[in-house]
Design a protein around this motif. Sequence first.
Motif, PDB file in Angstrom:
ATOM      1  N   THR A 115       9.960 -29.855   9.256  1.00 16.53           N
ATOM      2  CA  THR A 115      10.082 -31.309   9.263  1.00 16.53           C
ATOM      3  C   THR A 115       9.160 -31.898   8.197  1.00 16.53           C
ATOM      4  O   THR A 115       8.225 -31.234   7.735  1.00 16.53           O
ATOM      5  N   LYS A 127      18.524 -30.617   2.989  1.00 16.35           N
ATOM      6  CA  LYS A 127      18.536 -31.852   3.785  1.00 16.35           C
ATOM      7  C   LYS A 127      18.336 -33.058   2.870  1.00 16.35           C
ATOM      8  O   LYS A 127      17.761 -32.934   1.789  1.00 16.35           O
ATOM      9  N   VAL A 166       7.438 -28.760   3.737  1.00 17.80           N
ATOM     10  CA  VAL A 166       8.379 -28.558   4.855  1.00 17.80           C
ATOM     11  C   VAL A 166       8.248 -27.176   5.488  1.00 17.80           C
ATOM     12  O   VAL A 166       9.201 -26.667   6.057  1.00 17.80           O
TER      13      VAL A 166
END
Length: 261
Positions: A106, A139, A102
Amino acid sequence: MATTRFSPFELLLLKSRNQTDTAALLLLTWVAASKGSLSETDRHRIAAMSASMRHGHDCQAIIDIGARQDLDAIQLAAEVLQKDRWGAQASPFLRQAIEVAVTEGTLAAATNHILRFLADLLGTAPQPFAQLYREVTGKPFESPDDPSRETYWQAREHARQQQRSQSEQRQRHSQQERSHGSSRQGHERPHGDKALRALDILGLDATATRSEIKKAYRRLAQSHHPDRFFALGERDVASASMRFQKIQKAYEYLMQDARFI
């Protein structure tokens, strides 16, 4: 009498002081390369990780093999790593793999699948791995896109159109700024151009919010902090220091801009 011929990676394993670390480094490079190409940021990050490993040889040769995504070498590395990093021993390596995956902020679909493969290879169930991913990135670990579904291509087309729209918006904004600046006396550059340059350094566009600016700064400052490149030598530290200073100055300028308050 037949002579046994070893592949480049097999030779590296034979010379390694710690074959598990050599295998781990190759697989980390594979994770980075799966994003499409091996960026300089990824190379520096992997080299920094290599500094704490015990393989005992130049990491560049391993990185080059991983960058080519040599499947025979990857398979051999997976077999070596599985023997020593199974179960509870897997977490440190998987954490490193997530960090490499990452670096651009993304998670590419191909990289998503590789992370799942590595977790399964090392005996880490989906739920604990998802929890580890959240700890590292903040996330959720989403399911990878499925190219066989129509919705996958619809989403890609939507993203492409959005990107085109944002690009056109930036061009119009830049043209307006240039037009406004040309009406002034002298050759002073418009204030908006400096803000756009600062945003570009942070990888953002003109629509960025104050919160997004802070997040981008924290991510880039962590990736390019000179301390991360200490093991690579003075040249890399100096280069990282210059990049870090640009990031810091861009952030400080934007935080003083009334439009982002």
